[in-house]
Write a protein that holds these residues in place. Sequence first.
Motif, PDB file in Angstrom:
ATOM      1  N   TRP A 322       0.830  -1.209   0.000  1.00  0.00           N
ATOM      2  CA  TRP A 322       0.000   0.000   0.000  1.00  0.00           C
ATOM      3  C   TRP A 322       0.860   1.253   0.000  1.00  0.00           C
ATOM      4  O   TRP A 322       0.552   2.235  -0.673  1.00  0.00           O
ATOM      5  N   ARG A 334      -5.594   3.735   5.820  1.00  0.00           N
ATOM      6  CA  ARG A 334      -6.148   2.380   5.699  1.00  0.00           C
ATOM      7  C   ARG A 334      -5.767   1.521   6.907  1.00  0.00           C
ATOM      8  O   ARG A 334      -6.583   0.771   7.443  1.00  0.00           O
ATOM      9  N   VAL A 376     -15.635  -9.270   6.411  1.00  0.00           N
ATOM     10  CA  VAL A 376     -15.085  -9.127   5.060  1.00  0.00           C
ATOM     11  C   VAL A 376     -16.165  -9.346   4.013  1.00  0.00           C
ATOM     12  O   VAL A 376     -16.240  -8.635   3.006  1.00  0.00           O
ATOM     13  N   GLU A 379     -18.307  -6.083   4.117  1.00  0.00           N
ATOM     14  CA  GLU A 379     -17.660  -4.786   3.886  1.00  0.00           C
ATOM     15  C   GLU A 379     -16.362  -4.934   3.090  1.00  0.00           C
ATOM     16  O   GLU A 379     -15.346  -4.313   3.420  1.00  0.00           O
ATOM     17  N   HIS A 380     -16.392  -5.765   2.061  1.00  0.00           N
ATOM     18  CA  HIS A 380     -15.166  -6.061   1.309  1.00  0.00           C
ATOM     19  C   HIS A 380     -14.515  -4.788   0.751  1.00  0.00           C
ATOM     20  O   HIS A 380     -13.293  -4.613   0.833  1.00  0.00           O
ATOM     21  N   VAL A 381     -15.326  -3.900   0.192  1.00  0.00           N
ATOM     22  CA  VAL A 381     -14.781  -2.678  -0.395  1.00  0.00           C
ATOM     23  C   VAL A 381     -14.234  -1.753   0.685  1.00  0.00           C
ATOM     24  O   VAL A 381     -13.128  -1.204   0.574  1.00  0.00           O
ATOM     25  N   ASP A 382     -15.019  -1.562   1.762  1.00  0.00           N
ATOM     26  CA  ASP A 382     -14.583  -0.679   2.851  1.00  0.00           C
ATOM     27  C   ASP A 382     -13.302  -1.178   3.524  1.00  0.00           C
ATOM     28  O   ASP A 382     -12.545  -0.382   4.095  1.00  0.00           O
ATOM     29  N   HIS A 384     -10.911  -2.503   1.902  1.00  0.00           N
ATOM     30  CA  HIS A 384      -9.853  -2.360   0.891  1.00  0.00           C
ATOM     31  C   HIS A 384      -9.403  -3.695   0.309  1.00  0.00           C
ATOM     32  O   HIS A 384      -8.217  -3.879  -0.013  1.00  0.00           O
ATOM     33  N   GLY A 385     -10.346  -4.644   0.184  1.00  0.00           N
ATOM     34  CA  GLY A 385     -10.023  -5.913  -0.456  1.00  0.00           C
ATOM     35  C   GLY A 385      -9.244  -6.879   0.410  1.00  0.00           C
ATOM     36  O   GLY A 385      -8.720  -7.885  -0.088  1.00  0.00           O
ATOM     37  N   CYS A 386      -9.159  -6.607   1.704  1.00  0.00           N
ATOM     38  CA  CYS A 386      -8.414  -7.504   2.600  1.00  0.00           C
ATOM     39  C   CYS A 386      -9.117  -8.853   2.729  1.00  0.00           C
ATOM     40  O   CYS A 386     -10.345  -8.940   2.709  1.00  0.00           O
ATOM     41  N   ARG A 387      -8.336  -9.877   2.908  1.00  0.00           N
ATOM     42  CA  ARG A 387      -8.856 -11.199   3.224  1.00  0.00           C
ATOM     43  C   ARG A 387      -8.986 -11.331   4.743  1.00  0.00           C
ATOM     44  O   ARG A 387      -8.336 -10.582   5.503  1.00  0.00           O
ATOM     45  N   HIS A 390      -5.663 -11.509   6.449  1.00  0.00           N
ATOM     46  CA  HIS A 390      -4.968 -10.231   6.678  1.00  0.00           C
ATOM     47  C   HIS A 390      -5.423  -9.606   8.000  1.00  0.00           C
ATOM     48  O   HIS A 390      -4.613  -9.062   8.767  1.00  0.00           O
TER      49      HIS A 390
END
Length: 415
Positions: A322, A334, A376, A379-382, A384-387, A390
């Motif tokens: 990032w 983030r 996740v 709120e996948h977008v919020d 930031h695509g974290c799994r 993570h």
Amino acid sequence: MNKGHSPSTTLDTKDPGDDTLERYKYQCSVAAINCVRLLTASTNVVRVVCENYEDILIEHSDGSFVGLQVKTRKIDLDAFKSTDHAVIKSLSRFCALDQMFPGKFTAFDFSTNHWFWETSQNEKNLPWLIDRIKERGNVKRLPNTNPLRKFVKSICETSTFTEEQVVSTLCKTVLNCRSEPVSVIAVRVREAVGSYPATSELTFSQNAKVAEDLVNLTFQASSKKLDGEVTDLYAAGVSFDAILDAHTLAGKCIRKDQVERLLVPPKDSSEPLELSSLVPIESLPTHLAVMVQKLDKGGLQAARIEQMNDLVQSFQALLFRWINKHGVKQAEARYQTLLATVKFECTEAQIASEAPDTQYAPRMYELLFERLRARVAEEHVDLHGCRPEHLMGAAGMLTEQCKTWWSPKFKIEKA
């Protein structure tokens, strides 16, 4: 000369004794890992024999053996070459053992924590020489100047072996280089212990204790430990020397039942919480040592603690990506958002899991992962695509920073 100096407060940097012991511990640890194989039916290993003809002998159920030599070297020193005296001596011992017990050895293993010189395909390149000899099956009709024949002759010259005998043994020889500092082997023993089903649920400190006991077992077997009744040594009418030899040999052999006693936990698991000890601070990984202590105190399984180490590193790698992609300011924003989210879920998971006189970290771990996975998905977008993994790494980072606990609070030992 300084009269103020004392041998108990001044380090002797020229004494190789501690380095020798560390390298010998590596050998014992390799033996310990092979002892775990005694409990695995598919390996057909029935005994591990220490310091008898070879560093380690592995006996199989059909009566065959693998002879193993373990050579250690500081990682910054030169690689092993086929011309090294230590290499020639080791291979010569393999040949002698092959002739002493014909048909008994299916393989010989030359293992090292270091590596082999492979810069060019010439007389110094041991892996290349062994591979070419295995391909040919002999060195007949090769000129005396040929690297393969010169190599075979260098072993013949150490005794009365014929070229055919040396080639026969070399065709059964396996080379293993693991390219690791000798200190890494302690982690490998713990991983081997944790791979056995009966010990997979042990906490980190329990796993470390079992691993230490297993290495001590191989150390004792390597140290002329006697195994047998004392009364046999003083029995009338029998040969003392014969009984002594039998007891010494028995002491070198490690059997399945001995390893089972160490690796199979007692059926009564009602040990009070206050008797559960932390792994000594000097045995903890230098990185994330606080996190490991806290997870261990909460009773989290050793395999999951190792996994948390990996997940924290994965989360840190994400942060670096990032920073490179978005700059420090946006990466920091983030990062703080994720930590706040994970901190909330950690608190909720802890409250839902904690119970008096119970090590609740395993339950908290499972509940936290469930909550993070659901978060996740929503709120996948919020995020930031974290799994979810993570976010578990972020939980590990919060644990290291003492923002999250997995047990009642206690005094942290500082490394």
